[in-house]
Design a protein around this motif. Structure first.
Motif, PDB file in Angstrom:
ATOM      1  N   ILE A 121      30.815  35.434 -29.743  1.00 49.35           N
ATOM      2  CA  ILE A 121      30.490  34.017 -29.572  1.00 49.35           C
ATOM      3  C   ILE A 121      31.329  33.163 -30.521  1.00 49.35           C
ATOM      4  O   ILE A 121      31.479  33.484 -31.701  1.00 49.35           O
ATOM      5  N   GLN A 122      31.843  32.085 -29.968  1.00 53.08           N
ATOM      6  CA  GLN A 122      32.602  31.132 -30.791  1.00 53.08           C
ATOM      7  C   GLN A 122      32.029  29.755 -30.501  1.00 53.08           C
ATOM      8  O   GLN A 122      31.793  29.409 -29.350  1.00 53.08           O
ATOM      9  N   GLY A 123      31.790  28.973 -31.514  1.00 55.19           N
ATOM     10  CA  GLY A 123      31.265  27.637 -31.238  1.00 55.19           C
ATOM     11  C   GLY A 123      30.703  26.972 -32.481  1.00 55.19           C
ATOM     12  O   GLY A 123      30.489  27.613 -33.511  1.00 55.19           O
ATOM     13  N   TYR A 124      30.480  25.673 -32.354  1.00 57.03           N
ATOM     14  CA  TYR A 124      29.975  24.888 -33.483  1.00 57.03           C
ATOM     15  C   TYR A 124      28.632  25.424 -33.972  1.00 57.03           C
ATOM     16  O   TYR A 124      28.255  25.203 -35.108  1.00 57.03           O
ATOM     17  N   TYR A 125      27.902  26.094 -33.074  1.00 56.93           N
ATOM     18  CA  TYR A 125      26.593  26.597 -33.503  1.00 56.93           C
ATOM     19  C   TYR A 125      26.765  27.540 -34.692  1.00 56.93           C
ATOM     20  O   TYR A 125      25.977  27.519 -35.635  1.00 56.93           O
ATOM     21  N   TYR A 126      27.833  28.362 -34.669  1.00 54.29           N
ATOM     22  CA  TYR A 126      28.081  29.269 -35.796  1.00 54.29           C
ATOM     23  C   TYR A 126      28.985  28.634 -36.841  1.00 54.29           C
ATOM     24  O   TYR A 126      28.684  28.674 -38.028  1.00 54.29           O
ATOM     25  N   ALA A 127      30.068  28.059 -36.364  1.00 51.87           N
ATOM     26  CA  ALA A 127      31.015  27.481 -37.323  1.00 51.87           C
ATOM     27  C   ALA A 127      32.048  26.629 -36.620  1.00 51.87           C
ATOM     28  O   ALA A 127      32.413  26.894 -35.474  1.00 51.87           O
ATOM     29  N   ARG A 128      32.505  25.614 -37.337  1.00 53.47           N
ATOM     30  CA  ARG A 128      33.578  24.769 -36.819  1.00 53.47           C
ATOM     31  C   ARG A 128      34.919  25.302 -37.316  1.00 53.47           C
ATOM     32  O   ARG A 128      34.947  26.092 -38.260  1.00 53.47           O
ATOM     33  N   PRO A 129      36.007  24.861 -36.721  1.00 53.86           N
ATOM     34  CA  PRO A 129      37.314  25.219 -37.278  1.00 53.86           C
ATOM     35  C   PRO A 129      37.433  24.639 -38.689  1.00 53.86           C
ATOM     36  O   PRO A 129      36.992  23.517 -38.920  1.00 53.86           O
ATOM     37  N   MET A 130      37.962  25.396 -39.636  1.00 53.66           N
ATOM     38  CA  MET A 130      38.057  24.885 -41.015  1.00 53.66           C
ATOM     39  C   MET A 130      39.389  25.254 -41.642  1.00 53.66           C
ATOM     40  O   MET A 130      40.044  26.209 -41.221  1.00 53.66           O
ATOM     41  N   PRO A 131      39.737  24.518 -42.689  1.00 50.32           N
ATOM     42  CA  PRO A 131      40.969  24.843 -43.391  1.00 50.32           C
ATOM     43  C   PRO A 131      40.860  26.239 -44.048  1.00 50.32           C
ATOM     44  O   PRO A 131      39.752  26.715 -44.295  1.00 50.32           O
ATOM     45  N   GLU A 132      42.027  26.807 -44.317  1.00 48.64           N
ATOM     46  CA  GLU A 132      42.131  28.163 -44.855  1.00 48.64           C
ATOM     47  C   GLU A 132      41.089  28.518 -45.922  1.00 48.64           C
ATOM     48  O   GLU A 132      40.338  29.496 -45.762  1.00 48.64           O
ATOM     49  N   ASN A 133      41.036  27.709 -46.967  1.00 52.78           N
ATOM     50  CA  ASN A 133      40.172  28.048 -48.105  1.00 52.78           C
ATOM     51  C   ASN A 133      38.706  28.068 -47.735  1.00 52.78           C
ATOM     52  O   ASN A 133      37.977  28.995 -48.088  1.00 52.78           O
ATOM     53  N   GLU A 134      38.325  27.012 -47.017  1.00 52.99           N
ATOM     54  CA  GLU A 134      36.928  26.934 -46.584  1.00 52.99           C
ATOM     55  C   GLU A 134      36.568  28.123 -45.717  1.00 52.99           C
ATOM     56  O   GLU A 134      35.484  28.693 -45.813  1.00 52.99           O
ATOM     57  N   PHE A 135      37.527  28.473 -44.856  1.00 47.19           N
ATOM     58  CA  PHE A 135      37.300  29.580 -43.934  1.00 47.19           C
ATOM     59  C   PHE A 135      37.081  30.882 -44.712  1.00 47.19           C
ATOM     60  O   PHE A 135      36.151  31.649 -44.447  1.00 47.19           O
ATOM     61  N   LEU A 136      37.931  31.109 -45.713  1.00 53.63           N
ATOM     62  CA  LEU A 136      37.813  32.332 -46.512  1.00 53.63           C
ATOM     63  C   LEU A 136      36.448  32.397 -47.186  1.00 53.63           C
ATOM     64  O   LEU A 136      35.758  33.423 -47.165  1.00 53.63           O
ATOM     65  N   GLU A 137      36.080  31.261 -47.746  1.00 57.52           N
ATOM     66  CA  GLU A 137      34.798  31.175 -48.445  1.00 57.52           C
ATOM     67  C   GLU A 137      33.641  31.464 -47.483  1.00 57.52           C
ATOM     68  O   GLU A 137      32.727  32.232 -47.788  1.00 57.52           O
ATOM     69  N   PHE A 138      33.748  30.816 -46.309  1.00 59.62           N
ATOM     70  CA  PHE A 138      32.690  30.934 -45.303  1.00 59.62           C
ATOM     71  C   PHE A 138      32.496  32.391 -44.885  1.00 59.62           C
ATOM     72  O   PHE A 138      31.393  32.933 -44.916  1.00 59.62           O
ATOM     73  N   VAL A 139      33.603  33.047 -44.513  1.00 54.75           N
ATOM     74  CA  VAL A 139      33.502  34.424 -44.019  1.00 54.75           C
ATOM     75  C   VAL A 139      33.013  35.350 -45.130  1.00 54.75           C
ATOM     76  O   VAL A 139      32.169  36.228 -44.913  1.00 54.75           O
ATOM     77  N   HIS A 140      33.532  35.107 -46.307  1.00 51.44           N
ATOM     78  CA  HIS A 140      33.143  35.923 -47.444  1.00 51.44           C
ATOM     79  C   HIS A 140      31.625  35.877 -47.630  1.00 51.44           C
ATOM     80  O   HIS A 140      30.954  36.898 -47.730  1.00 51.44           O
ATOM     81  N   LYS A 141      31.114  34.634 -47.620  1.00 49.92           N
ATOM     82  CA  LYS A 141      29.675  34.438 -47.844  1.00 49.92           C
ATOM     83  C   LYS A 141      28.849  35.029 -46.698  1.00 49.92           C
ATOM     84  O   LYS A 141      27.931  35.813 -46.909  1.00 49.92           O
ATOM     85  N   GLN A 142      29.217  34.673 -45.484  1.00 55.01           N
ATOM     86  CA  GLN A 142      28.436  35.073 -44.306  1.00 55.01           C
ATOM     87  C   GLN A 142      28.427  36.589 -44.133  1.00 55.01           C
ATOM     88  O   GLN A 142      27.381  37.196 -43.937  1.00 55.01           O
ATOM     89  N   ASN A 143      29.638  37.178 -44.188  1.00 55.09           N
ATOM     90  CA  ASN A 143      29.705  38.608 -43.914  1.00 55.09           C
ATOM     91  C   ASN A 143      29.064  39.428 -45.020  1.00 55.09           C
ATOM     92  O   ASN A 143      28.538  40.513 -44.773  1.00 55.09           O
ATOM     93  N   ALA A 144      29.077  38.888 -46.233  1.00 61.20           N
ATOM     94  CA  ALA A 144      28.413  39.580 -47.341  1.00 61.20           C
ATOM     95  C   ALA A 144      26.906  39.521 -47.132  1.00 61.20           C
ATOM     96  O   ALA A 144      26.195  40.514 -47.280  1.00 61.20           O
ATOM     97  N   ALA A 145      26.442  38.332 -46.704  1.00 62.24           N
ATOM     98  CA  ALA A 145      24.998  38.137 -46.526  1.00 62.24           C
ATOM     99  C   ALA A 145      24.478  38.947 -45.352  1.00 62.24           C
ATOM    100  O   ALA A 145      23.425  39.564 -45.418  1.00 62.24           O
ATOM    101  N   GLY A 146      25.307  38.906 -44.201  1.00 66.56           N
ATOM    102  CA  GLY A 146      24.866  39.564 -42.981  1.00 66.56           C
ATOM    103  C   GLY A 146      24.836  41.051 -43.198  1.00 66.56           C
ATOM    104  O   GLY A 146      24.118  41.804 -42.641  1.00 66.56           O
TER     105      GLY A 146
END
Ligand code: C2E
Ligand code: CA
Ligand code: CA
Length: 646
Positions: free
Chosen positions: A621-646
């Motif tokens: 699934i891809q969509g605003y419900y999970y996440a919007r497109p973001m700049p590199e740094n934000e994206f890294l932070e986001f995935v790091h946080k989410q995948n660690a938590a999940g």
């Protein structure tokens, strides 16, 4: 005097045939057709009176002198109306007649005064005998007959000036037909003047009218009878006129975003019925705000694209709001219910778009652009340059490169099976210093036209490869990044070699990214494209089909290509309320799984939609419900946080 009246008989027959054919072809409604029918009727009457007034007695049995005199007067009265009626007809053809007379008393007087003078001369003729007299019961010209010729010349000149003035707005073949009346009438008038016994005038007028019927009365060119709206050809001509007048007009462009999925779900036949209903709803909006003297036109330009032209004092904002409301109400045909997803754009002509060429370019861009569904782009609000920047887009692209204003954003993609984000789509952003964010939906099509797409494509591949090289994706739980490539890029000869070279240069794995090509591209999967896809596939690079459900392609055929992922278009997610869409989605996702490919649903904005796809075994699934497109740094932070938590 022995009168040659056979020309009149021929004229009469031809006119009657024209009239019958107009009725049989149902060409009697509307301003242009109505005027033409009137013109034919006037000419028929004129021909009859002409024959009655001069024909030898033997022809009609016994014609009394009284009847002849009456017929002569009737002839002059009807004859006086032919050229003014022709002027009006040409005004209708050029679409400007209404502007010429509306509220303009001077024009009204200028146009009708000679006609009235003509009538006056005929009315006072019994006392003056200036125009005609009947010594011995036979017709003879009076000494002021030249007045009639002079007035005829006035109307011919008037029409000619009008034609010349609007020549830009009338197609060549029509122009030729409309102008043919001049030499024909002039020659016949000369002949008739020199040889008064040859009644050829009505015949020559008839010939002109026949030419006009053949070349000018062509409704199929301007009206799409299947849906009851005007065509693209008509739109081009009418808008040309709009510019030509120099007066204000309003234009609404309406883009139906889910038009093609409607076709693929319901078929062309049902689609046509729906379009027809949509047109009649727009009509209804106008009939509920009657404005005498104003006019509007509804056009069906192409699949999913309508236009409405308004002139006069309509409240354009209110009309476009109401059209939007009408179109968004579900449309029922038989057992199906359609929901139009549309966006509207209101243009003030010529203020918003100064030339006709630019308007046509804009319509093109607007058709291809992804303006957010449901949004109304009021160009007027954009006293800023909302409309303008779409034209100067090449300039902004250039400036984007010069000033380093292109950025690649990343939108995370969620894996349902693994409950985490395993990939992301690279989406290009252009953030201009002056006007801010410019949507790729606008600049990508422009770049494809100008050729800048190659530079853009290289930039995106470089940025993503650098990103992959500099970060350990797998450590964050990410498997690959998806890169959008345009068909044009893909068809470039050195594309494959170039990609391979870059992979070596950056030293990245060919599994760390894949390419997305749009479904519409795969529609015409040319040899070159197939070869490219196969070559890259052989080099271990995977492909995804983007925007599935927006074109007219066939899944089975697509799946014969070496593609790994099918991305189901957002319009399908938005249409989940629809039984048929749900059914189509289920079977599509099943088919994708069976063939060993994977499905991604795009544009998921709500929890309910996400849940439905999770339940029906979509893969990602891809969509605003999970996440919007973001700049590199934000994206890294986001995935790091989410995948660690999940
Ligand atoms: P696309 O490839 O279909 O990309 C998905 C678009 O949907 C993106 O729009 C994304 O921001 C948007 N989106 C994702 N989730 C949602 C959601 O939940 N709701 C809504 N309303 N939208 C969502 P974006 O970034 O504006 O890109 C538009 C199109 O421009 C892309 O459509 C793609 O065709 C093209 N594009 C973007 N970047 C590139 C690129 O680097 N190269 C090429 N050739 N085309 C690109
Ligand atoms: Ca994409
Ligand atoms: Ca897409």
């Amino acid at each position: 005097m022995n009168v040659i009246y056979h020309f009149d008989i021929c004229a009469f027959l031809v006119l009657v045939i024209i009239l019958i054919s107009l009725f049989m072809r149902k060409l009697t409604h509307g301003r242009i057709n109505g005027t033409f029918v009137a013109l034919i009727c006037i000419t028929i009457l004129c021909t009859i009176f002409d024959m009655l007034s001069v024909a030898p007695l033997s022809m009609f049995g016994h014609v009394s002198v009284g009847v002849r005199i009456f017929a002569s007067y009737a002839y002059f009265v009807v004859h006086a109306s032919i050229l003014p009626a022709y002027s009006i007809f040409i005004g209708m053809i050029s679409g400007t007649w209404y502007m010429y007379l509306r509220g303009n008393t001077r024009n009204k007087i200028f146009f009708s005064a000679p006609y009235l003078v003509n009538l006056l001369f005929i009315i006072i003729n019994p006392f003056t005998h200036w125009i005609i007299r009947f010594p011995k019961g036979h017709y003879e010209r009076g000494e002021a007959i030249w007045v009639i010729y002079l007035i005829a010349a006035f109307y011919m000149a008037h029409t000619m000036v009008y034609l010349l003035k609007y020549k830009e707005t009338i197609e060549k073949s029509k122009m030729f037909a409309l102008a043919s009346i001049y030499p024909i009438i002039i020659i016949s008038a000369v002949v008739q003047f020199v040889l008064p016994s040859h009644l050829i005038e009505m015949f020559s007028i008839t010939t002109s009218l026949l030419i006009i019927m053949i070349f000018v009365i062509k409704p199929e060119e301007t009206i799409d009878t299947a849906v009851g709206a005007k065509t693209m050809t008509a739109f081009k001509n009418d808008t040309k006129r709009l510019y030509f007048d120099g007066n204000d007009g309003e234009l609404i462009l309406i883009k139906v975003k889910n038009d093609s999925s409607l076709v693929s779900l319901y078929g062309l036949n049902a689609h046509q019925t729906v379009v027809k209903k949509a047109v009649s709803r727009m009509d209804k909006v106008f009939s509920s705000v009657p404005k005498p003297g104003n006019y509007y036109n509804i056009y069906y330009l192409s699949y999913g694209l309508f236009a409405v032209e308004m002139k006069g004092d309509y409240n354009a904002d209110e009309i476009s709001d109401r059209i939007e409301t009408e179109l968004k109400k579900p449309i029922r045909t038989g057992e199906f219910v359609f929901n139009f997803e549309c966006s509207l754009c209101l243009l003030d002509i010529p203020k918003d778009i100064p030339t006709h060429a630019e308007l046509m370019a804009f319509v093109d861009t607007y058709d291809k652009s992804e303006i957010e569904s449901g949004s109304i782009v009021y160009s007027k609000l954009g006293e800023s340059d909302k409309i303008r920047f779409k034209f100067d887009i090449d300039k902004y692209i250039e400036r984007g490169f010069a000033k380093n204003n292109f950025k690649v954003y990343y939108q995370p993609i969620y894996s349902i099976k693994e409950h985490k984000f395993i990939s992301a789509e690279a989406l290009l952003r252009l953030i201009d210093d002056e006007i801010g964010f410019i949507s790729p939906a606008l600049f990508i099509p422009a770049a494809e036209k100008s050729g800048a797409i190659y530079q853009i494509g290289d930039f995106v591949i470089d940025s993503v490869f650098r990103f992959i090289r500099d970060h350990d994706l797998s450590k964050m739980g990410l498997e690959y990044i998806e890169i959008n490539i345009s068909t044009m890029q893909c068809m470039k000869e050195d594309f494959v070699d170039n990609v391979k070279k870059k992979i070596r240069e950056y030293g990245i794995s060919n599994k760390s990214f894949n390419f997305e090509i749009t479904e519409t591209a795969s529609d015409f999967l040319s040899d070159v494209l197939t070869k490219t896809v196969t070559k890259l596939h052989n080099a271990g690079i995977e492909f995804a089909i983007d925007d599935y459900g927006t074109g007219y392609s066939n899944l089975q055929r697509i799946l014969q290509e070496p593609v790994k992922i099918i991305k189901l278009d957002k319009s399908l997610a938005d249409d989940l309320g629809n039984n048929r869409t749900r059914a189509v989605l289920k079977s599509t996702m099943q088919m994708i799984t069976e063939i060993g490919a994977e499905s991604v649903i795009e544009g998921v904005e709500t929890k309910e939609t996400a849940e439905w796809f999770i339940e029906h075994s979509c893969d990602y699934i891809q969509g605003y419900y999970y996440a919007r497109p973001m700049p590199e740094n934000e994206f890294l932070e986001f995935v790091h946080k989410q995948n660690a938590a999940g």
